[in-house]
Scaffold this active site. Structure first.
Site, PDB file in Angstrom:
ATOM      1  N   GLU A 184       0.835  -1.209   0.000  1.00  0.00           N
ATOM      2  CA  GLU A 184       0.000   0.000   0.000  1.00  0.00           C
ATOM      3  C   GLU A 184       0.874   1.265   0.000  1.00  0.00           C
ATOM      4  O   GLU A 184       1.817   1.363   0.782  1.00  0.00           O
ATOM      5  CB  GLU A 184      -0.903  -0.012   1.232  1.00  0.00           C
TER       6      GLU A 184
ATOM      7  N   LYS B 227     -10.203   2.401  -2.236  1.00  0.00           N
ATOM      8  CA  LYS B 227     -10.402   1.782  -0.922  1.00  0.00           C
ATOM      9  C   LYS B 227     -11.743   2.182  -0.326  1.00  0.00           C
ATOM     10  O   LYS B 227     -12.042   3.374  -0.196  1.00  0.00           O
ATOM     11  CB  LYS B 227      -9.244   2.221  -0.006  1.00  0.00           C
TER      12      LYS B 227
ATOM     13  N   CYS C 289      -5.779  -2.873   2.345  1.00  0.00           N
ATOM     14  CA  CYS C 289      -5.543  -2.860   3.789  1.00  0.00           C
ATOM     15  C   CYS C 289      -6.824  -3.018   4.621  1.00  0.00           C
ATOM     16  O   CYS C 289      -7.374  -4.107   4.674  1.00  0.00           O
ATOM     17  CB  CYS C 289      -4.767  -1.607   4.174  1.00  0.00           C
TER      18      CYS C 289
END
Lengths: 318, 318
Positions: free
Chosen positions: A44, A119, A156
């Site tokens: 990331e 995300k 994540c």
């Protein structure tokens, strides 16, 4: 009857030199390709330190155009085409002035831009002030049909949500890639946080009968907003230092725990990197195993009770 | 600040004598209570052999009234009251002539009938012909507020569905109990099916920050519909016999793999039974750990993107 695809996971330390981090990653991509990797995924926000440890307006300047016209994407596309590899690259997206996302782009092995994933689940916790930087994604969950496999991407914090993995499973994702930046930052986190992180993701692989590749950052990064901490509560034994959020000189920050891994559809760990150093994970996976698994174990789809799942769309059942 | 509750899991072999199985279970309940258990859970369909290996109309006669007026429930209620224990008991429910469910009743420590859960996800696979016997549940997912904890119940095949565990998590379940009857029945299943079974459930515990107790049957049960099988494909080495679905005399059937376990909110296995014999698992769990976990790790609730989960209500995203 096997259908082997080679994955490449780039786990590395970063510095405050963006260009150096980028070149380091480009070097690892070339190395991975030379070792046979066909689908290569970065950690990331690989171009910078994990800047979300503090809320600093200056960090907005790290954001960039992640469309196919962006310079980083153009460099990656050129490299993908040269090396004939699929690239999954996690970038800080500047969508408009004042509108930023934590975004991963997917580039096919011919250099073609397949699209991006923004995300969806954004944390906001001590050392992870992501809600200051990233507006939650508005593109939903998408499977990208690359030359080598049908892949889904999460980023994540998404990895803790079975819903996100399932929504990729329901699109037939063969491999879920998860660029990540997670580590120990507080003694309160206990010693099993990294294990929980791995177990929940292995569970996604089983539930959806797919491969899952988590690519994590490694190394200690100082929290720039804090000075030295000398509280006895963080004077942990040396053997536990990797779990304490304390740096080599007593600084506060995040010990990114590495341990990038590939899980197979039965939830087994196929390969796993160390917790403390740069590592290029090259991992062959057999896509034929997915079909075998889904034939033998019907649970991902056949018997789902979609008539009974309505409350999943509520924040809480009260 | 701890809040310890003792769980009791009854893992056992069954015979074709229903009364004997019932009495054996009652004996284990008494033993568990004497060893301090406060919430005691049976394996799936503990009163009989796992009759779903064949489709036999005669087995309908095993079904019974599972309301508070049913004789089994009355016996259990009386025992729960005497021993001051919560009982979670998996029964074959006769709801009406021609309408049967795989149902688990929950009885509070004062003997009061808290209600029932009807298995929502029904398998239908070789050796597990449950769709012949059980109409899928119509009561949804429910958390029962017992004297000792707020508990959710799932039954066997439900355990593969993250949706089911989440729907209990969203009601604040502190412990999810899962009466189960699962084992190896075909060489094709490979050697890691039991591990996958455990991993996906440990993942549910992490994702929902709760305890999870899976209570499985043990022992080999012959498939009454098949005769001796002598195919070389099942002549596995002795050490792998527990994974082959082959009995001690070469019969076809299910080797129920036991391994009943309790996972804690970080996904660790707290206790686990053997794979090959009767075992009473007595396991203290600290409910205070749930609050600590949910404060430290906000993922079960805070950041869920319920606006993006709509496709979970579809069988497939096509």
């Amino acid at each position: 009857m096997s259908n082997i695809v080679n994955l490449g996971l780039i786990q590395m330390t970063c510095s405050d030199d963006v260009q150096a981090n980028f070149e380091k990653t480009l070097g690892y991509i070339e190395q991975a390709a030379s070792e046979g990797a066909q689908i290569i995924c970065t950690q990331e926000l690989f171009k910078s330190l994990y800047f979300c440890q503090s809320e600093d307006f200056a960090h907005y300047d790290l954001a960039e155009d992640v469309s196919q016209d962006g310079s980083t994407v153009q460099t990656l596309s050129q490299l993908a085409k040269e090396l004939r590899v699929v690239l999954i690259a996690s970038l800080f997206e500047k969508r408009a002035l004042g509108l930023y996302h934590n975004t991963t782009v997917v580039i096919d092995a011919d250099g073609g831009y397949l699209g991006k994933y923004r995300k969806m689940h954004i944390p906001d916790d001590p050392h992870y002030y992501e809600k200051f930087y990233f507006t939650p994604g508005d593109l939903g969950y998408k499977v990208f049909h690359t030359q080598y496999a049908d892949i889904g991407v999460l980023i994540c914090w998404d990895q803790w949500y079975p819903e996100a993995a399932r929504l990729l499973g329901l699109q037939g994702a063969e491999i879920i890639f998860i660029p990540t930046a997670i580590g120990y930052s507080m003694p309160e986190e206990g010693s099993t946080y990294d294990q929980s992180w791995q177990i929940v993701q292995r569970g996604h692989a089983v539930a959806n009968a797919c491969y899952l590749a988590a690519v994590n950052r490694v190394g200690f990064e100082v929290d720039p907003s804090t000075s030295l901490r000398a509280s006895p509560s963080i004077a942990l034994p040396a053997s536990d230092d990797h779990m304490s959020g304390v740096g080599p000189n007593g600084e506060s920050g995040i010990n990114f725990w590495g341990q990038s891994f590939v899980a197979d559809p039965d939830g087994s760990i196929v390969k796993q990197a160390s917790r403390d150093r740069d590592e290029l994970v090259i991992c062959p996976v057999d896509l034929a195993l997915i079909e075998e698994t889904k034939k033998l174990y019907s649970f991902p789809y056949r018997d789902r009770r979609v008539d009974s799942y309505g409350d999943l769309l509520k924040l809480y059942s009260d």
